[in-house]
Write a protein that holds these residues in place. Structure first.
Motif, PDB file in Angstrom:
ATOM      1  N   PRO A 129       3.751 -15.859  34.429  1.00 58.58           N
ATOM      2  CA  PRO A 129       3.889 -17.291  34.129  1.00 58.58           C
ATOM      3  C   PRO A 129       2.711 -17.889  33.366  1.00 58.58           C
ATOM      4  N   THR A 130       1.554 -17.202  33.353  1.00 60.43           N
ATOM      5  CA  THR A 130       0.408 -17.738  32.611  1.00 60.43           C
ATOM      6  C   THR A 130       0.297 -17.143  31.209  1.00 60.43           C
ATOM      7  N   VAL A 131       1.260 -16.302  30.827  1.00 58.31           N
ATOM      8  CA  VAL A 131       1.190 -15.612  29.538  1.00 58.31           C
ATOM      9  C   VAL A 131       2.546 -15.693  28.850  1.00 58.31           C
ATOM     10  N   LEU A 132       2.520 -15.952  27.541  1.00 56.53           N
ATOM     11  CA  LEU A 132       3.720 -15.799  26.730  1.00 56.53           C
ATOM     12  C   LEU A 132       3.418 -14.676  25.752  1.00 56.53           C
ATOM     13  N   ALA A 133       4.045 -13.516  25.980  1.00 55.16           N
ATOM     14  CA  ALA A 133       3.741 -12.327  25.187  1.00 55.16           C
ATOM     15  C   ALA A 133       4.942 -11.946  24.342  1.00 55.16           C
ATOM     16  N   TRP A 134       4.679 -11.338  23.194  1.00 52.32           N
ATOM     17  CA  TRP A 134       5.777 -10.941  22.319  1.00 52.32           C
ATOM     18  C   TRP A 134       5.444  -9.653  21.571  1.00 52.32           C
ATOM     19  N   THR A 135       6.502  -8.980  21.151  1.00 52.88           N
ATOM     20  CA  THR A 135       6.366  -7.808  20.289  1.00 52.88           C
ATOM     21  C   THR A 135       7.369  -7.952  19.153  1.00 52.88           C
ATOM     22  N   LEU A 136       6.989  -7.410  18.016  1.00 50.88           N
ATOM     23  CA  LEU A 136       7.871  -7.427  16.855  1.00 50.88           C
ATOM     24  C   LEU A 136       9.040  -6.478  17.096  1.00 50.88           C
ATOM     25  N   THR A 137      10.263  -6.960  16.898  1.00 49.17           N
ATOM     26  CA  THR A 137      11.420  -6.073  17.010  1.00 49.17           C
ATOM     27  C   THR A 137      12.034  -5.797  15.640  1.00 49.17           C
ATOM     28  N   GLU A 138      11.768  -6.667  14.671  1.00 52.77           N
ATOM     29  CA  GLU A 138      12.299  -6.470  13.329  1.00 52.77           C
ATOM     30  C   GLU A 138      11.469  -7.300  12.364  1.00 52.77           C
ATOM     31  N   GLY A 139      11.121  -6.718  11.199  1.00 54.04           N
ATOM     32  CA  GLY A 139      10.348  -7.487  10.235  1.00 54.04           C
ATOM     33  C   GLY A 139      10.505  -6.911   8.842  1.00 54.04           C
ATOM     34  N   ASP A 140      10.507  -7.794   7.837  1.00 56.83           N
ATOM     35  CA  ASP A 140      10.678  -7.288   6.480  1.00 56.83           C
ATOM     36  C   ASP A 140       9.351  -6.804   5.878  1.00 56.83           C
ATOM     37  N   ILE A 141       8.238  -7.507   6.142  1.00 54.83           N
ATOM     38  CA  ILE A 141       6.963  -7.036   5.604  1.00 54.83           C
ATOM     39  C   ILE A 141       5.968  -6.675   6.704  1.00 54.83           C
ATOM     40  N   ARG A 190       5.096  -4.416  10.185  1.00 55.30           N
ATOM     41  CA  ARG A 190       5.523  -3.304  11.031  1.00 55.30           C
ATOM     42  C   ARG A 190       5.032  -3.533  12.451  1.00 55.30           C
ATOM     43  N   LYS A 191       4.088  -4.450  12.593  1.00 58.93           N
ATOM     44  CA  LYS A 191       3.615  -4.813  13.924  1.00 58.93           C
ATOM     45  C   LYS A 191       3.198  -6.273  13.880  1.00 58.93           C
ATOM     46  N   LEU A 192       3.614  -7.036  14.867  1.00 61.38           N
ATOM     47  CA  LEU A 192       3.205  -8.437  14.983  1.00 61.38           C
ATOM     48  C   LEU A 192       3.291  -8.757  16.468  1.00 61.38           C
ATOM     49  N   ASP A 193       2.369  -8.159  17.211  1.00 61.32           N
ATOM     50  CA  ASP A 193       2.417  -8.246  18.663  1.00 61.32           C
ATOM     51  C   ASP A 193       1.284  -9.138  19.141  1.00 61.32           C
ATOM     52  N   GLY A 194       1.553  -9.939  20.143  1.00 49.93           N
ATOM     53  CA  GLY A 194       0.483 -10.795  20.623  1.00 49.93           C
ATOM     54  C   GLY A 194       0.868 -11.545  21.873  1.00 49.93           C
ATOM     55  N   TYR A 195       0.017 -12.481  22.234  1.00 49.57           N
ATOM     56  CA  TYR A 195       0.310 -13.309  23.395  1.00 49.57           C
ATOM     57  C   TYR A 195      -0.516 -14.579  23.342  1.00 49.57           C
ATOM     58  N   TYR A 196      -0.009 -15.589  24.035  1.00 47.19           N
ATOM     59  CA  TYR A 196      -0.794 -16.765  24.412  1.00 47.19           C
ATOM     60  C   TYR A 196      -1.011 -16.653  25.907  1.00 47.19           C
ATOM     61  N   GLU A 197      -2.250 -16.882  26.333  1.00 46.49           N
ATOM     62  CA  GLU A 197      -2.528 -17.003  27.759  1.00 46.49           C
ATOM     63  C   GLU A 197      -3.012 -18.434  27.987  1.00 46.49           C
ATOM     64  N   PHE A 198      -2.467 -19.105  28.990  1.00 51.17           N
ATOM     65  CA  PHE A 198      -2.862 -20.490  29.251  1.00 51.17           C
ATOM     66  C   PHE A 198      -3.165 -20.635  30.729  1.00 51.17           C
ATOM     67  N   ILE A 199      -4.425 -20.944  31.013  1.00 49.61           N
ATOM     68  CA  ILE A 199      -4.868 -21.087  32.401  1.00 49.61           C
ATOM     69  C   ILE A 199      -5.641 -22.400  32.525  1.00 49.61           C
ATOM     70  N   ASP A 200      -5.817 -22.872  33.766  1.00 55.91           N
ATOM     71  CA  ASP A 200      -6.549 -24.117  33.988  1.00 55.91           C
ATOM     72  C   ASP A 200      -7.924 -24.046  33.338  1.00 55.91           C
ATOM     73  N   GLY A 201      -8.269 -25.109  32.610  1.00 53.64           N
ATOM     74  CA  GLY A 201      -9.579 -25.177  31.968  1.00 53.64           C
ATOM     75  C   GLY A 201     -10.658 -25.586  32.954  1.00 53.64           C
ATOM     76  N   ASP A 202     -11.902 -25.623  32.463  1.00 58.44           N
ATOM     77  CA  ASP A 202     -13.030 -26.005  33.317  1.00 58.44           C
ATOM     78  C   ASP A 202     -12.946 -27.470  33.727  1.00 58.44           C
ATOM     79  N   GLU A 203     -12.484 -28.307  32.806  1.00 59.72           N
ATOM     80  CA  GLU A 203     -12.327 -29.733  33.116  1.00 59.72           C
ATOM     81  C   GLU A 203     -10.943 -29.963  33.711  1.00 59.72           C
TER      82      GLU A 203
END
Length: 154
Positions: free
Chosen positions: A80-92, A94-107
């Motif tokens: 629940p604190t991560v939105l992760a993805w992998t490329l399944t199809e792409g024209d230019i 061959r890899k476009l994999d990544g994630y956003y991680e969102f957690i409570d900040g210091d403030e």
């Protein structure tokens, strides 16, 4: 490693957003609205969703590297604190994999966001150009995400 074995570049960026992790997540999961706040994205189409209505396969059409490109990403919602993805199809890409991680900040009332992207293009381009372009794409994406979430939350 052989000469024709391309090294994919991994870039990580961080920002703090003045909103809760839930508010950040809801903007990130609202894929159809991405073109409203991400100028590089021309069209976004959710192809498949899970039983909670979260997109699991999304097709993007974007302006990047001086041309129009399309790619499909598969999303993983297991953390629940991560939105992760992998490329399944792409024209230019061959890899476009990544994630956003969102957690409570210091403030209180802030979210610490980490964005990691690993990209590899089918068309070889020099590493320094790729890294610079990737860094700019990510920097822009985070700035636009921050503006979008904070204006929605404010």
């Amino acid at each position: 490693m052989g000469h024709n074995e391309p090294m994919s570049d991994r870039v990580i960026e961080h920002t703090t957003i003045a909103a809760s992790p839930d508010e950040v997540r809801s903007v990130l999961l609202d894929f159809e609205r991405y073109p409203d706040w991400a100028p590089d994205l021309k069209a976004v189409e959710v192809l498949e969703a899970d039983d909670q209505g979260r997109a699991t396969s999304v097709r993007f059409r974007a302006a990047g590297f001086g041309k129009s490109t399309s790619y499909t990403l598969g999303y993983d919602h297991s953390d629940p604190t991560v939105l992760a993805w992998t490329l399944t199809e792409g024209d230019i890409t061959r890899k476009l994999d990544g994630y956003y991680e969102f957690i409570d900040g210091d403030e209180p009332g802030t979210t610490s966001v980490t964005y990691q992207l690993e990209a590899d293009l089918i068309v070889p381009i020099p590493g320094f150009i790729k890294r610079r372009t990737q860094g700019r794409i990510m920097h822009t994406a985070l700035r636009e995400l921050k503006a979008r979430v904070e204006s929605a939350a404010g």
